[in-house]
Design an enzyme around this catalytic site. Sequence first.
Site, PDB file in Angstrom:
ATOM      1  N   ASP A 203       0.827  -1.207   0.000  1.00 30.00           N
ATOM      2  CA  ASP A 203       0.000   0.000   0.000  1.00 30.00           C
ATOM      3  C   ASP A 203       0.863   1.259   0.000  1.00 30.00           C
ATOM      4  OD1 ASP A 203      -2.644   1.396   0.507  1.00 30.00           O
ATOM      5  OD2 ASP A 203      -1.522   2.025   2.292  1.00 30.00           O
ATOM      6  N   GLU A 267       1.543  -0.265  -5.016  1.00 26.11           N
ATOM      7  CA  GLU A 267       0.655   0.849  -5.358  1.00 26.11           C
ATOM      8  C   GLU A 267       1.488   2.123  -5.347  1.00 26.11           C
ATOM      9  OE1 GLU A 267      -3.395   2.998  -3.666  1.00 26.11           O
ATOM     10  OE2 GLU A 267      -1.768   2.487  -2.296  1.00 26.11           O
TER      11      GLU A 267
END
Length: 536
Positions: A203, A267
Amino acid sequence: MTDNTQPWWRGAVIYQIYPRSYQDTNGDGVGDLPGITRRLDHIAALGVDAIWISPFFRSPMKDFGYDVSDYCDVDPIFGTLADFDELLAKAHALGLKVIVDQVYAHTSDQHDWFAQSRTSKENAKADWYVWRDAKPDGSPPNNWQSVFGGPAWTWDARRGQYFMHNFLASQPQLNVHNPEVQDALLAVEKFWLDRGVDGFRLDAINFAMFDPEFRDNPPWPAEGRTITRPFDLQHHIHNQSHPDIPLFMERVRSLADGYGDIFTVAEIPGPDPLAEMRAYTKGDKRLSSAYSFDFLYAKSLSARRVKAAQANWAGSFDDGWASWAFSNHDAPRCISRWCPPGGDMQAFAKMTNALLLCLRGNPILYQGEELGLPQAEIAFEDLQDPEAIANWPLTLGRDGARTPMPWLNDNSYAGFSEAKPWLPVGQGHSALAVASQYGQPFSVIEFTRLVIAFRKSSSALRIGDIRFLDTGGELLALEREWGGERVLCLFNLSSDEVAVPAGLVEGCTPVLASDGQVEAPRLLAPFGVWIGAGRG
């Protein structure tokens, strides 16, 4: 024809699950791990290769799981570690790989690491988070702003210092420059690898390291842009994206390689992500893949946008391998962003799903995209997303893409739960429920299954080269090739019928068409799709 010489993940279709909204089994209105296990047969029937499960770890849920208080346990709202083990075992029995989220840039302020770090400037974890003295006038150490609004610094009286947070104040920044912190995060990775997971989605990993000199970010003038938060008024060159992040990614990859073909995908948010995506994935010592927000926040879909995004990833495998998502838990659903007013949204959904599945890279299909779900409208009193609440009504927020998955059309809560869900079921979503679409020849779900099945059988679509044919206008024609196998894919991105140039499909054997009319087309219907094989 398929090529089995590549790792399982290259070109694999990944299905993203937002567990709060997938299936509730205990009647509390929140989805859980047993709910995912119950619905794995549905996912396997789609034909995807892997599932990615958004965070289910212990958390105070101020950012709905992206504020982790214990990386190695399941939050009780989702179940137990035993529930996860059962999910993993069933997924593997069905031939599905399991990818879990890892949040390495920050923790919750309820994490034991932070509880110790804030007690003094001398404790064993004093340098595990980012602490700075105030300026002489008491103001924050520099001008960095948080994504969710306001300064990226909060005063802590216990230490007599400010701590840094790129997101909520309850999400303190980890000091990933510190080798001890890296070691602790690698121990988390090892915990889940030992449990049997097949990969990790990292993330916002470009937020993991920052400028150790804490220099101010330069301003970014507002002219020509929509500004909803102070974060948008800076170029983020110092609070994130430090050049040492790829070296930490090498440590992540090295550990993963000891467990076989483990998929690692980063990401990369931000306006100019390409250089970071390449740095994080280049060669065979860093991550498997990365994805950005090229499509996730795009307000329109055009042939030019698709070509530009793909052109950056048309080289050899050693140059890096991209992943692609059109929708996810952080971005409004694509058909609501892209379908022209009055357009047939179900035809559009079939087209966007097919396009995603025909791109070079790893397609990430977000739950509900197989149904053609539009973005839900959430009333202010029902909002849960802290960003949306703080910036209402200028920021659309994330809740409209996080509403419950509709399984039935004859249940008050669309088969998601017997109790009132944590977010309301989206408007019109019950009519698009899974049970309503299975077995219907022209439904979004059935066409999506056909495209996935064809992709799975075709090395050209999974791993092949890509080139775009010159057609002009909004007829997008792309060709995939690998080992002598060729696939031609046509997409009408417009709401008008378009002519297919003479000779374009000559020599192709028809495979799929979104309207079922597989004969070589002279005209392609609005939002139509046609796929043929064997060109040349």
